[in-house]
Design an enzyme around this catalytic site. Sequence first.
Site, PDB file in Angstrom:
ATOM      1  N   SER A 168       0.842  -1.197   0.000  1.00 12.11           N
ATOM      2  CA  SER A 168       0.000   0.000   0.000  1.00 12.11           C
ATOM      3  C   SER A 168       0.877   1.247   0.000  1.00 12.11           C
ATOM      4  CB  SER A 168      -0.843  -0.010   1.280  1.00 12.11           C
ATOM      5  OG  SER A 168      -1.403   1.259   1.518  1.00 12.11           O
ATOM      6  N   TYR A 208      -1.906  -1.115  10.914  1.00 11.36           N
ATOM      7  CA  TYR A 208      -2.163  -1.646   9.566  1.00 11.36           C
ATOM      8  C   TYR A 208      -0.957  -1.373   8.657  1.00 11.36           C
ATOM      9  CZ  TYR A 208      -3.733  -1.688   4.721  1.00 11.36           C
ATOM     10  OH  TYR A 208      -3.804  -1.913   3.364  1.00 11.36           O
ATOM     11  N   LYS A 231       1.999  -3.908   6.622  1.00  6.89           N
ATOM     12  CA  LYS A 231       2.414  -3.876   5.206  1.00  6.89           C
ATOM     13  C   LYS A 231       3.932  -3.718   5.107  1.00  6.89           C
ATOM     14  CE  LYS A 231      -1.560  -4.439   3.367  1.00  6.89           C
ATOM     15  NZ  LYS A 231      -1.855  -5.745   2.782  1.00  6.89           N
TER      16      LYS A 231
HETATM   17  P1  NAD Z   1     -10.977  -6.922   1.065  1.00  8.41           P
HETATM   18  O1  NAD Z   1     -11.215  -6.926   2.528  1.00  8.41           O
HETATM   19  O2  NAD Z   1     -12.138  -6.702   0.176  1.00  8.41           O
HETATM   20  O3  NAD Z   1     -10.273  -8.288   0.645  1.00  8.41           O
HETATM   21  C1  NAD Z   1      -9.418  -9.009   1.489  1.00  8.41           C
HETATM   22  C2  NAD Z   1      -9.884 -10.450   1.494  1.00  8.41           C
HETATM   23  O4  NAD Z   1      -9.030 -11.220   2.347  1.00  8.41           O
HETATM   24  C3  NAD Z   1     -11.319 -10.616   2.023  1.00  8.41           C
HETATM   25  O5  NAD Z   1     -12.077 -11.341   1.084  1.00  8.41           O
HETATM   26  C4  NAD Z   1     -11.142 -11.376   3.337  1.00  8.41           C
HETATM   27  O6  NAD Z   1     -12.229 -12.240   3.584  1.00  8.41           O
HETATM   28  C5  NAD Z   1      -9.825 -12.109   3.090  1.00  8.41           C
HETATM   29  N1  NAD Z   1      -9.082 -12.451   4.303  1.00  8.41           N
HETATM   30  C6  NAD Z   1      -8.762 -11.644   5.345  1.00  8.41           C
HETATM   31  N2  NAD Z   1      -8.049 -12.333   6.251  1.00  8.41           N
HETATM   32  C7  NAD Z   1      -7.892 -13.597   5.779  1.00  8.41           C
HETATM   33  C8  NAD Z   1      -7.253 -14.759   6.260  1.00  8.41           C
HETATM   34  N3  NAD Z   1      -6.658 -14.778   7.445  1.00  8.41           N
HETATM   35  N4  NAD Z   1      -7.277 -15.896   5.511  1.00  8.41           N
HETATM   36  C9  NAD Z   1      -7.917 -15.891   4.307  1.00  8.41           C
HETATM   37  N5  NAD Z   1      -8.537 -14.823   3.802  1.00  8.41           N
HETATM   38  C10 NAD Z   1      -8.534 -13.679   4.523  1.00  8.41           C
HETATM   39  O7  NAD Z   1      -9.833  -5.857   0.758  1.00  8.41           O
HETATM   40  P2  NAD Z   1      -9.290  -5.292  -0.629  1.00  8.41           P
HETATM   41  O8  NAD Z   1      -9.645  -3.863  -0.694  1.00  8.41           O
HETATM   42  O9  NAD Z   1      -9.661  -6.184  -1.738  1.00  8.41           O
HETATM   43  O10 NAD Z   1      -7.740  -5.363  -0.354  1.00  8.41           O
HETATM   44  C11 NAD Z   1      -6.936  -6.454  -0.747  1.00  8.41           C
HETATM   45  C12 NAD Z   1      -5.536  -6.240  -0.250  1.00  8.41           C
HETATM   46  O11 NAD Z   1      -5.032  -5.006  -0.747  1.00  8.41           O
HETATM   47  C13 NAD Z   1      -5.416  -6.157   1.269  1.00  8.41           C
HETATM   48  O12 NAD Z   1      -4.232  -6.821   1.663  1.00  8.41           O
HETATM   49  C14 NAD Z   1      -5.317  -4.679   1.531  1.00  8.41           C
HETATM   50  O13 NAD Z   1      -4.613  -4.409   2.704  1.00  8.41           O
HETATM   51  C15 NAD Z   1      -4.558  -4.206   0.317  1.00  8.41           C
HETATM   52  N6  NAD Z   1      -4.793  -2.789   0.005  1.00  8.41           N
HETATM   53  C16 NAD Z   1      -6.063  -2.335  -0.154  1.00  8.41           C
HETATM   54  C17 NAD Z   1      -6.295  -0.986  -0.405  1.00  8.41           C
HETATM   55  C18 NAD Z   1      -7.692  -0.438  -0.558  1.00  8.41           C
HETATM   56  O14 NAD Z   1      -7.876   0.773  -0.426  1.00  8.41           O
HETATM   57  N7  NAD Z   1      -8.698  -1.253  -0.835  1.00  8.41           N
HETATM   58  C19 NAD Z   1      -5.211  -0.093  -0.506  1.00  8.41           C
HETATM   59  C20 NAD Z   1      -3.914  -0.599  -0.367  1.00  8.41           C
HETATM   60  C21 NAD Z   1      -3.720  -1.945  -0.107  1.00  8.41           C
HETATM   61  N1  UFG Z   2     -12.499  11.509   3.510  1.00  6.35           N
HETATM   62  C1  UFG Z   2     -13.516  12.363   3.904  1.00  6.35           C
HETATM   63  N2  UFG Z   2     -14.639  11.814   4.440  1.00  6.35           N
HETATM   64  C2  UFG Z   2     -14.824  10.475   4.586  1.00  6.35           C
HETATM   65  C3  UFG Z   2     -13.770   9.612   4.173  1.00  6.35           C
HETATM   66  C4  UFG Z   2     -12.627  10.164   3.653  1.00  6.35           C
HETATM   67  O1  UFG Z   2     -13.388  13.576   3.790  1.00  6.35           O
HETATM   68  O2  UFG Z   2     -15.870  10.042   5.073  1.00  6.35           O
HETATM   69  C5  UFG Z   2     -11.274  12.076   2.895  1.00  6.35           C
HETATM   70  C6  UFG Z   2      -9.997  11.774   3.665  1.00  6.35           C
HETATM   71  O3  UFG Z   2      -9.761  12.750   4.642  1.00  6.35           O
HETATM   72  C7  UFG Z   2      -8.964  11.771   2.537  1.00  6.35           C
HETATM   73  C8  UFG Z   2      -9.747  11.250   1.327  1.00  6.35           C
HETATM   74  O4  UFG Z   2     -11.105  11.468   1.648  1.00  6.35           O
HETATM   75  O5  UFG Z   2      -8.541  13.066   2.259  1.00  6.35           O
HETATM   76  C9  UFG Z   2      -9.530   9.765   1.051  1.00  6.35           C
HETATM   77  O6  UFG Z   2      -9.784   9.019   2.232  1.00  6.35           O
HETATM   78  P1  UFG Z   2      -9.904   7.420   2.213  1.00  6.35           P
HETATM   79  O7  UFG Z   2     -10.227   6.993   3.599  1.00  6.35           O
HETATM   80  O8  UFG Z   2     -10.824   6.998   1.123  1.00  6.35           O
HETATM   81  O9  UFG Z   2      -8.459   6.951   1.775  1.00  6.35           O
HETATM   82  P2  UFG Z   2      -7.038   7.195   2.487  1.00  6.35           P
HETATM   83  O10 UFG Z   2      -6.174   7.847   1.475  1.00  6.35           O
HETATM   84  O11 UFG Z   2      -7.171   7.860   3.793  1.00  6.35           O
HETATM   85  O12 UFG Z   2      -6.620   5.688   2.795  1.00  6.35           O
HETATM   86  C10 UFG Z   2      -6.282   4.804   1.728  1.00  6.35           C
HETATM   87  C11 UFG Z   2      -6.564   3.346   2.114  1.00  6.35           C
HETATM   88  C12 UFG Z   2      -5.681   2.926   3.268  1.00  6.35           C
HETATM   89  C13 UFG Z   2      -4.244   3.220   2.969  1.00  6.35           C
HETATM   90  C14 UFG Z   2      -4.078   4.671   2.593  1.00  6.35           C
HETATM   91  C15 UFG Z   2      -2.684   5.035   2.208  1.00  6.35           C
HETATM   92  O13 UFG Z   2      -7.903   3.189   2.482  1.00  6.35           O
HETATM   93  O14 UFG Z   2      -5.811   1.527   3.429  1.00  6.35           O
HETATM   94  O15 UFG Z   2      -4.933   4.967   1.465  1.00  6.35           O
HETATM   95  O16 UFG Z   2      -2.325   4.392   1.062  1.00  6.35           O
HETATM   96  F1  UFG Z   2      -3.480   2.949   4.051  1.00  6.35           F
END
Ligand code: NAD
Ligand code: UFG
Length: 336
Positions: free
Chosen positions: A124, A148, A152
Amino acid sequence: MSLLLTGGMGYIGSHTVVELLSRDQDVVIFDNLANASEAVLTRIEQITSRKPHFVKGDICSREDLEQVFSNFNIEAVIHFAGLKAVGESTEIPLSYYHNNVSGSVNLFEVMAKHHCKRLVFSSSATVYGEHNQSPLVETMPTSATNPYGQTKLMIEHILQDLAKSDPQWSIVNLRYFNPIGAHQSGLIGENPKGIPNNLLPYVAQVAVGRLAQLSVFGDDYDTPDGTGVRDYIHVVDLAKGHVKALNKLTDLPGCHAINLGTGNGTSVLEIVETFKAASGKDIPYQIVPRRAGDIATVFAEASKAKELLNWQTELDLSAMIADTWRWQSMNPNGYE
Ligand code: NAD
Ligand code: UFG
């Protein structure tokens, strides 16, 4: 030979499954359904006319992992499985370290035992911490501001050490910026449990009438309109980045961090305006104080992915928002 997708039932995983199946790859999904619905499988089948293998299992269980590696001939793994809520990670840090870090170490050990040494890991942009200036480049120093993010960063370090210890490993740590959007069919998308933490699912639920109004966290940042700026990337572009990374693993030994972002920043108020236009709905909002831990501006330097993976984003902000809205309006209550 099959590809194993841990967490493949989740938001990013399910979109990647679709991209892989439509390229005729054999896919095994391994997910404990902690944050996913089994309905995803039917939706994937509706889109691709193919059915991936699904194993309900937990990366924290050696037994579950051993079983899947014994039953399938796994050539490479995309490791999505993990808990991802920043706020929750500060309340239950041990659950995050156990699930994300210990679970990942389990996975890597079982992979090594079965001579499967190709891995794409979901990292991330959070690993850039709060002191680097955007555009964020892969060579910048890393740090974390919450459990979190620590998980990572720890997993990235573990994988760097692993690749140093054994040159047979090929590993790509994909550092995602802000994934949004949904598959164009409107059949799969982001389905957060409870009140969404992230901006787009929140705005979408306001538009569809599930939530009354958006709280905009601060309008006094040093950005053009005072609200936070992020690098939003379409989840289908992100999924395609995984396909490119997988293909590259065959001739890329070692451990490599690669940003997946667009290189562009968009403010909260720009998101609100674009969403209003796409949905035809009003998005009432109020400005509230900043959210702890947020920074003003985050966007990627995206050139490494282009050079190394021959990947770049194709879908712009209006496509991201239109697809989010299609998913939300077709499925007002998600998969339920
Ligand atoms: P998500 O929660 O939709 O998907 C994660 C999946 O992993 C889920 O289906 C959950 O059931 C499964 N899971 C969790 N723990 C588990 C375990 N112990 N064993 C087996 N399965 C398990 O999340 P996502 O948004 O699809 O994110 C996927 C990956 O990308 C995550 O590792 C997340 O940290 C990373 N990531 C997501 C974002 C974002 O904004 N969505 C940003 C940066 C990184
Ligand atoms: N925001 C609002 N109101 C809300 C939610 C978010 O104003 O209800 C704003 C936040 O302050 C930020 C922007 O919208 O400025 C985006 O916020 P998000 O929560 O959607 O995303 P972030 O950038 O804070 O977080 C994301 C992922 C995290 C990751 C992070 C850094 O969700 O998992 O990017 O990569 F750690």
